[in-house]
Design a protein around this motif. Structure first.
Motif, PDB file in Angstrom:
ATOM      1  N   ALA A  31       0.837  -1.368  -0.072  1.00  0.00           N
ATOM      2  CA  ALA A  31       0.163  -0.161   0.049  1.00  0.00           C
ATOM      3  C   ALA A  31       0.757   1.229  -0.065  1.00  0.00           C
ATOM      4  O   ALA A  31       0.311   2.518   0.239  1.00  0.00           O
ATOM      5  N   GLY A  32       2.323   1.120  -0.053  1.00  0.00           N
ATOM      6  CA  GLY A  32       3.291   2.338  -0.228  1.00  0.00           C
ATOM      7  C   GLY A  32       3.179   2.829   1.192  1.00  0.00           C
ATOM      8  O   GLY A  32       3.544   4.037   1.573  1.00  0.00           O
ATOM      9  N   ILE A  33       3.092   2.115   2.473  1.00  0.00           N
ATOM     10  CA  ILE A  33       2.915   2.557   3.647  1.00  0.00           C
ATOM     11  C   ILE A  33       4.144   2.136   4.388  1.00  0.00           C
ATOM     12  O   ILE A  33       4.305   0.693   4.581  1.00  0.00           O
ATOM     13  N   ASN A  34       5.006   2.972   4.778  1.00  0.00           N
ATOM     14  CA  ASN A  34       6.143   2.349   5.646  1.00  0.00           C
ATOM     15  C   ASN A  34       6.936   3.702   6.394  1.00  0.00           C
ATOM     16  O   ASN A  34       6.619   4.645   6.024  1.00  0.00           O
ATOM     17  N   ASN A  35       7.701   3.353   7.138  1.00  0.00           N
ATOM     18  CA  ASN A  35       8.460   4.485   7.956  1.00  0.00           C
ATOM     19  C   ASN A  35       7.691   5.679   8.465  1.00  0.00           C
ATOM     20  O   ASN A  35       8.044   6.831   8.334  1.00  0.00           O
ATOM     21  N   MET A  36       6.421   5.233   8.905  1.00  0.00           N
ATOM     22  CA  MET A  36       5.526   6.386   9.267  1.00  0.00           C
ATOM     23  C   MET A  36       6.094   7.440  10.311  1.00  0.00           C
ATOM     24  O   MET A  36       5.646   8.468  10.158  1.00  0.00           O
ATOM     25  N   GLY A  37       6.616   6.933  11.242  1.00  0.00           N
ATOM     26  CA  GLY A  37       7.226   7.778  12.110  1.00  0.00           C
ATOM     27  C   GLY A  37       8.273   8.916  11.512  1.00  0.00           C
ATOM     28  O   GLY A  37       8.279  10.001  11.990  1.00  0.00           O
ATOM     29  N   TRP A  55      11.446  -1.896  16.595  1.00  0.00           N
ATOM     30  CA  TRP A  55      10.774  -1.021  15.666  1.00  0.00           C
ATOM     31  C   TRP A  55      11.661  -0.109  15.000  1.00  0.00           C
ATOM     32  O   TRP A  55      12.577   0.713  15.976  1.00  0.00           O
ATOM     33  N   ARG A  56      12.122  -0.260  13.624  1.00  0.00           N
ATOM     34  CA  ARG A  56      13.297   0.496  13.244  1.00  0.00           C
ATOM     35  C   ARG A  56      12.775   0.730  11.870  1.00  0.00           C
ATOM     36  O   ARG A  56      11.931  -0.112  11.265  1.00  0.00           O
TER      37      ARG A  56
END
Length: 571
Positions: free
Chosen positions: A184-190, A309-310
């Motif tokens: 879905a193209g979702i990553n590294n949200m933070g 979480w990294r």
């Protein structure tokens, strides 16, 4: 006036906000107001410090509902009623093992601005602070990160700036990964939260009196590594979001390795299964419908069981390994300050399951190296590391003594601490400064070597222990530990002098892109890092000469090995 202030400001109200009565105190100053695209922001004025505070301003849409486990979205609506009362810190993003009290929620993407009063029509430089916490805890309301002191120091030095801090998502809420999110193209949200904040700053800081072209962003630990990532983001594309970077106990080479998809898929599967979403046709949609109160203990349990979480290399925001980008010059070319503590690794070899530090023997050490090195690290490479770092307590961390510390410090505690110090921190600092020097961009490196009275001596000069010195908080206001509680008095005075120097160097860098305009006489010039003559400045409050340059050559063979094999360790 102080009734809605954050916990920190309430506790220290007598320091931050003077009261008004009929016996001659100054009349109250009207609350400062600023108008931005979303409406009017109404803050709080401190007569005691002659500063304006704008706290808890949202910079993104609340990451709830469909925006949970999603990339952040720009805040494109007006405030209800056209006014936002920015008089208290926003909720902290959920984290595990936080060390200070604060309300937490998913609706946490807020920022805070501290400015000298009367600067709304000026164009002051801006100092942004990003908290650390291993991407699993932290928040901008932590009293350690109070920006009143740096802003005050900037005014005293005649180089006033505006201070800004903000929240970003951590733990699974900020760094959950896996195939469903990747597709879905979702990553590294933070990290994308941080990036969206930097865009907000460019769009709005001028209204508060700041200069969007003079933004220095600093951080410690995960905050420092975050800024390293932003210098490499989008393959080193310069989006003009910052003009300088400060990385304390961090660098542009990621500490540890990036996550890989098989690991992320495993954690994702455990999470969805634990909350009853494993059989759902759309597991991500199901996760977004689980009550927050139900998710929190599951995420906490996952972390306690070893979930990390990294960031992940996504081919977009993080285009490539940081080691490759640094070695090929793909980074934003702005001046930097970057440093590490002498004994960075000592707190990272603690095992909470046994309440011990380090390892007992070679077999345990090899197991740790295999776990941290990941599947890419070869047996030959791991064997060479064990050879480079022999089991000799005299040369381990902390160094200087043949004594092996007693339990809970295990036999090879100093050995594995030295490995962690170089592998996670010092080698990254060296590679970063070399890359900047090769590109002809100013880089200033430091080594923190001040042993604090509030730390166990067995930990040495450990990770991020210089924070209160950079912020100039010599009074220890709202700090649980007092870094200046020293005898004899002369030693305490030396620590205070060092803190005042370092905080002035920070101001100088934010204002002038060099740490050398601090105005303190008798201090050697902090040299620009060079390939031919690489030097750190050492901050050592335990000596009469508390700041001095040194060649950056300690354990250079060992650190060069880490740098040469950084891709193998998936940095």
């Amino acid at each position: 006036m102080a009734s809605r202030l954050s916990t920190f400001l309430l506790v220290t109200a007598s320091v931050f906000f003077s009261t008004t009565n009929a016996t001659g105190h100054k009349p109250p100053v009207a609350p400062p107001q600023v108008t931005i695209r979303n409406g009017t922001v109404r803050g709080v004025h401190s007569s005691e410090w002659n500063q304006d505070y704008f706290l808890g301003i949202p910079y993104a849409q609340p990451p709830v509902g469909e925006l949970r486990f999603n990339n952040p979205k720009h805040l494109d609506t007006r405030y209800p009623g056209g006014v936002f009362n920015a008089t208290s810190y926003g909720d902290r993003c959920f984290g595990v093992n936080n060390t200070y009290p604060s309300a937490e929620s998913e609706d946490c993407l807020t920022l805070n601005i501290v400015r000298p009063s009367g600067c709304k029509d000026k164009k002051l430089p801006v100092f942004v602070w990003i908290y650390g916490g291993g991407f699993n805890m932290g928040g901008s309301s932590n009293p350690m990160y109070n920006l009143t002191y740096p802003v005050e120091q900037s005014v005293k030095l005649g180089k006033p700036f505006i201070g800004v801090s903000f929240n970003y998502r951590v733990t699974a809420f900020g760094f959950l990964g896996g195939t469903p999110l990747s597709n879905a193209g979702i990553n590294n949200m933070g990290l994308r939260d941080q990036r969206l904040f930097l865009h907000w700053l460019q769009e709005n800081i001028a209204a508060f009196g700041g200069d969007p072209k003079r933004v220095t962003v600093g951080g410690e630990s995960a905050g420092g590594f975050s800024m390293g990532i932003h210098s490499l983001a989008y393959n080193g594309r310069n989006d003009k979001l910052f003009s300088g970077i400060i990385m304390e106990s961090g660098s542009a080479l990621l500490s540890g390795r990036y996550s890989i998809l098989p690991e992320l898929d495993q954690i994702y599967a455990i999470l969805v299964g634990s909350v009853g979403c494993g059989a759902a046709p759309d597991t991500l949609a199901c996760l977004r419908q689980i009550p927050y109160e139900y998710l929190v203990p599951v995420i906490t349990a996952l972390q306690n069981l070893g979930a990390i979480w990294r960031p992940v290399v996504d081919g977009d925001f993080i285009a490539d390994l940081s080691s490759r980008q640094l070695k090929t010059g793909r980074f934003v070319k702005v001046p930097i300050l970057v440093g590490a503590a002498t004994d960075e690794g000592t707190i990272f070899v603690y095992d909470p399951s046994t309440a011990t530090y380090g390892v007992q023997d070679d077999a345990q050490l090899l197991e740790v190296l295999q776990l941290d090195g990941g599947p890419q690290a070869s047996n030959a490479t791991l064997a060479k590391i064990m050879d480079l770092y022999p089991d000799n307590p005299v040369i381990g961390n902390p160094a200087g003594s043949p004594v092996r510390f007693s339990y809970p410090y295990l036999s090879q505690y100093k050995r594995v601490s030295a490995i962690a110090t170089d592998g996670f921190y010092v080698s990254g600092k060296i590679l970063t400064t070399r890359a900047w020097a090769k590109a002809g961009v100013p880089a200033y490196a430091w080594r923190w070597n001040t042993l604090l009275p509030d730390h166990p001596f067995q930990l040495g000069v450990t990770h991020a222990s210089d924070l209160s010195f950079w912020f100039g908080n010599v009074d220890g206001v709202s700090q649980t530990l007092d870094s200046y509680n020293l005898q004899p008095l002369k030693r305490r005075q030396n620590y205070v002098k060092l803190a005042k120097l370092m905080s002035k160097m920070l101001v100088s860098f934010v204002s002038d892109s060099t740490p050398n305009h601090h105005g303190v006489p008798g201090i050697p010039t902090w040299p620009v890092y060079s390939l031919s003559n690489p030097k750190n400045i050492v901050f050592d409050g335990n000596t009469t000469v508390y700041a001095y340059p040194e060649p950056d050559t300690f354990r250079i063979k060992e650190n060069n090995f880490w740098i040469d094999h950084s891709e193998e360790f998936y940095h």
